[in-house]
Scaffold this active site. Structure first.
Site, mmCIF file in Angstrom:
data_model
loop_
_atom_site.group_PDB
_atom_site.id
_atom_site.type_symbol
_atom_site.label_atom_id
_atom_site.label_comp_id
_atom_site.label_asym_id
_atom_site.label_seq_id
_atom_site.Cartn_x
_atom_site.Cartn_y
_atom_site.Cartn_z
ATOM 1 N N SER A 148 0.785 -1.206 0.000
ATOM 2 C CA SER A 148 0.000 0.000 0.000
ATOM 3 C C SER A 148 0.836 1.283 0.000
ATOM 4 C CB SER A 148 -0.925 0.025 1.210
ATOM 5 O OG SER A 148 -0.147 -0.084 2.366
ATOM 6 N N SER A 172 3.369 -4.342 2.605
ATOM 7 C CA SER A 172 3.094 -3.033 2.026
ATOM 8 C C SER A 172 4.290 -2.129 1.844
ATOM 9 C CB SER A 172 2.067 -2.296 2.884
ATOM 10 O OG SER A 172 0.846 -2.979 2.845
#
Lengths: 493, 183
Positions: A148, A172
């Protein structure tokens, strides 16, 4: 140039800030907000401290007093944190210069950095963001930065920042590092304080670091690591600063985990892994052994249950009453207002994770799913414990392919993507282990970066860094930041 | 505070020594690979080592019916909103079903947290109040009244969102699922 005095630190900083300002709203889309003057290091610290040449960016989830966070409508308004994350405070205390907050998937949910409120982040490898001679890509024909924490990776890879913070719960920070051709360092769970980090999965979240070199990543880690009275789950004792000599890498036994050859892994990733292991064995003479982590295929499933369950719990606080998005509600009941606020604030990814999490936590499902996932979590951790009795480090892939195009990536939903892309990363989070991802080659045809991952036992960051640094000097990877016109690295020499 | 950093310098201005193609150092002339197949390090498996779990091995798939939809929406105070969200949740559950094949007996203790497994103390703060200015506490609330947060009355069940909406969501998800399995 800094050492010779040709460029002063202040000039470096103002160039960096100017470059970031130009990049906000650009197609790269790495930065979502710029740091205000009150965020910068106190005057007394300037020009001192181990990080005084570091222009860093913070991922949008570590809180920064006075700056809105999270890439989601929920907190896009009515949320100015009055606290600053410990990790950021410690960087500022060492003299780092904070450039701004970077783009991410909402609340850190996603592996493509494509779903956020501020739009997708482009992988800077596809085109140079600072050069006007390269025609910009069409709206969807670009490579994703990974998620992310894609904004942080894009910022570091393109040379806009020397280092950046990220959060890593299932990969992430390491997936974007692999896609963007930079170093991603996920410390041991609890080595860096999570105070101020907006929680996704409290049991697994790690403040992580992105930089262009292993050395820089470790400098950032050294500034931040250590116990924090504001985070009870932090390591109880101050770890040694991470440093290494060449001797540390000698004589290490390297494990090659067979189960990290996963479904969907591309030939070029397998080749990259193979080249690295071959170099360690044939050139450095390190002992390389086959090892087995037999529960690896189950790890992603256990992770999906644990993640959704904690998300359901952590997202419960966003009701719009004390902070965050609040809509006009005609019905005027708690249930109807909260539901309306959360429908407006959460995208479908967040909502589906909350609902799935609560499904797993239903009385009738608790044992079969949630408790079972916790048992498998134990088995995963024990797999790693056992393996580290016979080897010192593991070397394996990080991302299973090079960066996909945005157009291809969005063909499938977020849940499908994270369940197929995080295969080599999330088990490391379950075991709480330190890991460094570094680029070691370029893919034939696309020219995109390919990376390897080095995993060590808990608190063995020095050993992991030593091997990663050795691989880094062997690989001589052509850092994009060195070629970019906005590069800060050029000015630092 | 001295840093013990003796690592390598940044690799300035150097071209990569190799692009990503197979390293030849592990292949002798005597065992050249079959045509089209790259020769990799012996420890790196060429094919995925994961076993394909057949659908028939798993317990029957759970359908997210309208009762379950209603229950989850009530517990989460989050709406499914579209049949697609129902489909995604159903797929998340299906994905997790493989966990149920694992025979983990009572000797496998479920993990609670890593600090606990590592024996960290995790101290709690002393239970003493910390002063906070009232304005700071209220500063992020969209609605306040005379220094109070404003919340609507509780204990009012949400208006029945309508059986039709729930049934429509459940049906829509089922038809999406069967469409995708047919294709």
């Amino acid at each position: 140039a800094i050492s010779s005095g040709a460029i002063t630190p202040d000039l470096l900083r103002s160039s960096a800030v100017a470059a970031c300002r130009r990049s906000v709203g650009s197609s790269l889309n790495a930065f979502v907000s710029l740091a205000e003057p009150q965020h910068q290091p106190p005057v007394a610290n300037r020009g001192q401290g181990s990080l005084y040449n570091f222009c860093t960016a913070g991922c949008d989830t570590p809180g920064l007093a006075g700056s809105a966070t999270c890439g989601s409508p929920t907190l896009a308004e009515n949320f100015l944190p009055s606290y600053t994350a410990t990790s950021i405070i410690r960087l500022l205390d060492e003299g780092a210069w904070l450039l701004g907050k970077t783009n991410l998937d909402p609340f850190g949910m996603g592996s493509g950095c494509s779903d956020g409120l501020h739009g997708p982040v482009r992988n800077p490898w596809r085109s140079s963001p600072c050069s006007s001679s390269v025609a910009p890509d069409s709206a969807t024909n670009f490579y994703i930065a990974g998620g992310s924490s894609g904004g942080s990776a894009a910022a570091v890879a393109s040379g806009l920042a020397v280092g950046a913070l990220a959060s890593d719960t299932g990969g992430s920070s390491r997936i974007p590092a692999a896609f963007c051709g930079i170093v991603g360092l996920k410390p041991t769970y609890g080595r860096v304080s999570r105070h101020g980090l907006v929680p996704l999965v409290n049991a697994l979240d790690c403040v992580s670091i992105m930089a262009n070199t292993v050395t820089d990543a470790c400098l950032l880690l050294n500034a931040m690591q250590g116990p924090d009275e504001n985070d009870s789950t932090c390591c109880p004792e101050r770890p040694e600063p991470v440093g290494w000599s060449d001797e540390l890498a000698a004589g290490l036994k390297i494990g090659v985990p067979a189960e990290f050859s996963t479904p969907g892994m591309s030939a070029s990733v397998l080749d990259t892994w193979s080249s690295a292991v071959t170099h360690l064995e044939s050139d450095l003479g390190l002992t390389c052994l086959p090892v087995s982590l037999p529960h690896t295929p189950l790890s992603i499933k256990a992770y999906s249950v644990l993640c959704c369950a904690e998300v359901a719990s952590n997202m419960a606080r966003y009701d719009g009453i004390e902070f965050g998005l609040r809509v006009r509600d005609s019905e005027n009941s708690v249930e109807s207002l909260y539901t309306a606020n959360r429908l407006a604030g959460f995208n479908s990814v967040i909502r589906s994770r909350v609902l799935a999490g609560n499904y797993f936590l239903l009385r009738r499902n608790y044992k079969a799913y949630y408790e079972q996932a916790r048992k498998v979590w134990r088995l995963i951790k024990e797999d790693f414990d056992r393996v580290f009795q016979s080897v010192d480090l593991l070397v394996c892939p990080a991302a299973i392919t090079a960066a996909p195009t945005y157009r291809d990536f969005v063909q499938a939903d977020n849940r499908y993507r994270t369940s197929t892309m995080d295969l080599c990363t999330q088990s490391v989070n379950l075991a709480g282990l330190p890991s460094i991802v570094l680029p070691t080659g370029l893919e034939e045809g696309t020219g995109l970066p390919l990376a390897v991952q080095v995993i060590g036992p808990a608190m063995a960051e020095a050993r992991v860094a030593a091997l990663a640094a050795s691989l880094e000097s062997w690989a001589r990877f052509p850092l994009l930041a060195e070629s970019s016109e906005c590069s800060l690295l050029r000015l630092l020499d | 505070r001295a840093l013990l950093l003796l690592g390598p310098q940044r690799p300035w201005q150097r071209l990569p020594r190799h692009l990503c193609s197979s390293s030849s150092s592990s292949c002798g002339a005597a065992d050249s690979p079959p045509a089209g197949r790259r020769c990799r390090h012996r420890l790196v498996p060429d094919a995925p080592t994961w076993r394909n779990v057949a659908d028939s091995e798993l317990p029957p798939p759970t359908a997210i019916d309208s009762d379950t939809i209603a229950l989850l929406e009530r517990l989460s105070l989050v709406q499914f909103d579209t049949a697609d969200t129902v489909r995604v949740v159903a797929e998340a559950v299906r994905f997790a079903d493989e966990l149920r094949l694992v025979h983990a007996g009572p000797e496998v203790e479920p993990m609670t947290s890593l600090p606990e497994a590592w024996g960290w103390r995790c101290p709690l703060r002393a239970d003493t109040p910390a002063e906070q200015p009232r304005t700071a506490v209220l500063s992020n609330a969209a609605e306040t009244e005379e220094h109070y947060f404003v919340a609507p009355p509780g204990n009012i069940a949400a208006k029945d969102s309508g059986r039709e909406r729930l049934d429509r969501l459940a049906e829509g998800a089922k038809s999406k699922a069967s469409r995708s399995s047919r294709s």
